[in-house]
Design a protein around this motif. Sequence first.
Motif, PDB file in Angstrom:
ATOM      1  N   MET A 101     -29.804  -4.532 -12.270  1.00  0.00           N
ATOM      2  CA  MET A 101     -30.331  -3.299 -12.838  1.00  0.00           C
ATOM      3  C   MET A 101     -29.599  -2.097 -12.239  1.00  0.00           C
ATOM      4  O   MET A 101     -29.309  -2.058 -11.048  1.00  0.00           O
ATOM      5  N   LYS A 102     -29.321  -1.123 -13.074  1.00  0.00           N
ATOM      6  CA  LYS A 102     -28.663   0.103 -12.623  1.00  0.00           C
ATOM      7  C   LYS A 102     -29.672   1.256 -12.707  1.00  0.00           C
ATOM      8  O   LYS A 102     -30.123   1.617 -13.791  1.00  0.00           O
ATOM      9  N   ILE A 103     -30.021   1.801 -11.540  1.00  0.00           N
ATOM     10  CA  ILE A 103     -31.096   2.778 -11.432  1.00  0.00           C
ATOM     11  C   ILE A 103     -30.510   4.160 -11.188  1.00  0.00           C
ATOM     12  O   ILE A 103     -29.723   4.361 -10.253  1.00  0.00           O
ATOM     13  N   GLY A 104     -30.899   5.111 -11.994  1.00  0.00           N
ATOM     14  CA  GLY A 104     -30.531   6.499 -11.758  1.00  0.00           C
ATOM     15  C   GLY A 104     -31.687   7.224 -11.107  1.00  0.00           C
ATOM     16  O   GLY A 104     -32.782   7.290 -11.676  1.00  0.00           O
ATOM     17  N   TYR A 105     -31.476   7.740  -9.898  1.00  0.00           N
ATOM     18  CA  TYR A 105     -32.563   8.369  -9.124  1.00  0.00           C
ATOM     19  C   TYR A 105     -32.212   9.833  -8.895  1.00  0.00           C
ATOM     20  O   TYR A 105     -31.214  10.165  -8.256  1.00  0.00           O
ATOM     21  N   MET A 106     -33.061  10.723  -9.407  1.00  0.00           N
ATOM     22  CA  MET A 106     -32.859  12.164  -9.250  1.00  0.00           C
ATOM     23  C   MET A 106     -33.904  12.695  -8.274  1.00  0.00           C
ATOM     24  O   MET A 106     -35.102  12.606  -8.531  1.00  0.00           O
ATOM     25  N   TYR A 107     -33.447  13.260  -7.141  1.00  0.00           N
ATOM     26  CA  TYR A 107     -34.392  13.775  -6.150  1.00  0.00           C
ATOM     27  C   TYR A 107     -33.965  15.122  -5.565  1.00  0.00           C
ATOM     28  O   TYR A 107     -34.678  15.713  -4.766  1.00  0.00           O
ATOM     29  N   LYS A 108     -32.809  15.617  -5.871  1.00  0.00           N
ATOM     30  CA  LYS A 108     -32.344  16.974  -5.563  1.00  0.00           C
ATOM     31  C   LYS A 108     -32.444  17.354  -4.087  1.00  0.00           C
ATOM     32  O   LYS A 108     -33.134  18.292  -3.707  1.00  0.00           O
ATOM     33  N   MET A 109     -31.751  16.599  -3.235  1.00  0.00           N
ATOM     34  CA  MET A 109     -31.621  16.942  -1.820  1.00  0.00           C
ATOM     35  C   MET A 109     -30.569  16.045  -1.203  1.00  0.00           C
ATOM     36  O   MET A 109     -30.180  15.034  -1.779  1.00  0.00           O
ATOM     37  N   HIS A 110     -30.107  16.439  -0.040  1.00  0.00           N
ATOM     38  CA  HIS A 110     -29.249  15.584   0.766  1.00  0.00           C
ATOM     39  C   HIS A 110     -30.167  14.818   1.717  1.00  0.00           C
ATOM     40  O   HIS A 110     -30.706  15.391   2.662  1.00  0.00           O
ATOM     41  N   ALA A 111     -30.359  13.540   1.446  1.00  0.00           N
ATOM     42  CA  ALA A 111     -31.444  12.791   2.086  1.00  0.00           C
ATOM     43  C   ALA A 111     -31.044  12.029   3.344  1.00  0.00           C
ATOM     44  O   ALA A 111     -31.905  11.434   3.992  1.00  0.00           O
ATOM     45  N   TYR A 112     -29.762  12.035   3.684  1.00  0.00           N
ATOM     46  CA  TYR A 112     -29.349  11.256   4.860  1.00  0.00           C
ATOM     47  C   TYR A 112     -28.439  12.098   5.766  1.00  0.00           C
ATOM     48  O   TYR A 112     -27.521  12.747   5.272  1.00  0.00           O
ATOM     49  N   PRO A 113     -28.701  12.078   7.099  1.00  0.00           N
ATOM     50  CA  PRO A 113     -29.849  11.434   7.746  1.00  0.00           C
ATOM     51  C   PRO A 113     -31.138  12.179   7.421  1.00  0.00           C
ATOM     52  O   PRO A 113     -31.108  13.392   7.194  1.00  0.00           O
ATOM     53  N   PRO A 114     -32.275  11.480   7.395  1.00  0.00           N
ATOM     54  CA  PRO A 114     -33.523  12.108   6.960  1.00  0.00           C
ATOM     55  C   PRO A 114     -34.003  13.182   7.925  1.00  0.00           C
ATOM     56  O   PRO A 114     -33.970  13.001   9.139  1.00  0.00           O
ATOM     57  N   LYS A 115     -34.435  14.298   7.370  1.00  0.00           N
ATOM     58  CA  LYS A 115     -34.939  15.415   8.179  1.00  0.00           C
ATOM     59  C   LYS A 115     -36.419  15.674   7.929  1.00  0.00           C
ATOM     60  O   LYS A 115     -37.022  16.503   8.598  1.00  0.00           O
ATOM     61  N   GLY A 116     -37.010  14.981   6.960  1.00  0.00           N
ATOM     62  CA  GLY A 116     -38.418  15.183   6.646  1.00  0.00           C
ATOM     63  C   GLY A 116     -38.934  14.042   5.808  1.00  0.00           C
ATOM     64  O   GLY A 116     -38.192  13.116   5.440  1.00  0.00           O
ATOM     65  N   GLY A 117     -40.218  14.097   5.468  1.00  0.00           N
ATOM     66  CA  GLY A 117     -40.836  13.012   4.730  1.00  0.00           C
ATOM     67  C   GLY A 117     -40.218  12.774   3.367  1.00  0.00           C
ATOM     68  O   GLY A 117     -40.080  11.621   2.930  1.00  0.00           O
ATOM     69  N   ASN A 118     -39.831  13.851   2.664  1.00  0.00           N
ATOM     70  CA  ASN A 118     -39.216  13.665   1.349  1.00  0.00           C
ATOM     71  C   ASN A 118     -37.874  12.941   1.459  1.00  0.00           C
ATOM     72  O   ASN A 118     -37.521  12.125   0.599  1.00  0.00           O
ATOM     73  N   HIS A 119     -37.129  13.237   2.531  1.00  0.00           N
ATOM     74  CA  HIS A 119     -35.859  12.544   2.743  1.00  0.00           C
ATOM     75  C   HIS A 119     -36.086  11.060   3.030  1.00  0.00           C
ATOM     76  O   HIS A 119     -35.371  10.201   2.507  1.00  0.00           O
ATOM     77  N   VAL A 120     -37.088  10.775   3.871  1.00  0.00           N
ATOM     78  CA  VAL A 120     -37.401   9.381   4.206  1.00  0.00           C
ATOM     79  C   VAL A 120     -37.794   8.614   2.956  1.00  0.00           C
ATOM     80  O   VAL A 120     -37.367   7.470   2.754  1.00  0.00           O
ATOM     81  N   HIS A 121     -38.603   9.230   2.113  1.00  0.00           N
ATOM     82  CA  HIS A 121     -39.048   8.586   0.881  1.00  0.00           C
ATOM     83  C   HIS A 121     -37.853   8.171   0.026  1.00  0.00           C
ATOM     84  O   HIS A 121     -37.741   7.010  -0.400  1.00  0.00           O
TER      85      HIS A 121
END
Length: 386
Positions: A1-21
């Motif tokens: 499966m090819k998943i497109g995930y839109m979350y609008k942030m630079h998530a790594y390394p995580p700096k908060g809960g939204n990044h961890v998610h």
Amino acid sequence: MKIGYMYKMHAYPPKGGNHVHALELVQGFLKAGHQVCVLDDPTMPGVSNFSGSSEDGLRAFIDNIDVLYIRIDARYLGESPEVGACMELAGGRPIVWEINAPANETLAFSWLGGRRLDVPESWLKRLKRWFHAFQKMPGIKKEESLRRTLAKRVDSAICVSTALKGYASETLGISDTLVLPNGGPLISEEEIELRRKKRASDRFTVFYSGSAIYPWQGLDYFAAAIRLAEERAPDIRFLLAVNQYSDSLPSGSHVEVVQGLNREQILDAICSADACVALHPEYFWSPYRFHGSPMKLFEYMACGTAVVTSDRGQMAELIEHGSNGLLCSDSPENILDQLIRLRDDPELARRLGSAGWQMIQQSRSWSDNVTATLDIFTRLLEAKER
């Protein structure tokens, strides 16, 4: 499966809960053997990153995916035109929204920001709060109208709380919804013991992780309890891990504030603590009262440390008082009473920590979230093929 995930942030390394998610889900999808495409996040390991600044980039993103997964939080979709554009370009592909907040979460800054329980608020400041909130209302109304319009094309919604399930179905009109709270990492008992060996103090230690400026973190409640402990329980040590300092942070010989710990250091601190707190105020301006899924609660439990948390919302749904954690009111006296109870009964603290750890291991890990999310994607794809 090819998943497109839109979350609008630079998530790594995580700096908060939204990044961890975002990080935990993406890495879980990859580990399960799927491909993941993202927009404008060159930091995320293992994914294909596409540019969201041009129509060609958006089209290339959509052409490379089977299902479109979009994070919805307090940030306005009206300020992210690429979301609507990708939904239109998606054609017959399934679209799933990950709903983390209604638009009115932005009022938390109006009503809670800068509040201090130990300082009476003047009528002028209250008036300023009302005016600040009043100015935001037209934007919130416009944003919710846009969400309702876009939601007509949404096949399913994954909601992080039961309150948000109500929001998705009743306000946005999405009938296919699932409640899937945040998760915790799977940490073995052996790893917890290794992390506990890094403990730096023999004093009964209470740990808090969160922001010193975001008003929904409940730090004003905790700070009031800490000030009260200076008289009632001066032997308790309070360790606060924050991303930034604030003049509202408590101080004293029984308080230590650390800034900018990475995730591994946070987990070390949780494992080394005797108790952890997750306090969250009621959103009195919202029909949902409290809609969040506090990630810190799951991380605390994943480390086998006893938790004290607010008796409302998802916390009250997950925590049975005295069985897998302790619930408290907003009063500093009651918060401190629960901590003193754990200090005076080490066996209770051990039992509650173990019960919380078992919950994460059995049903509330990020691995469980990944499986449930993939099941939705698979079901929708199979339905499209019929």
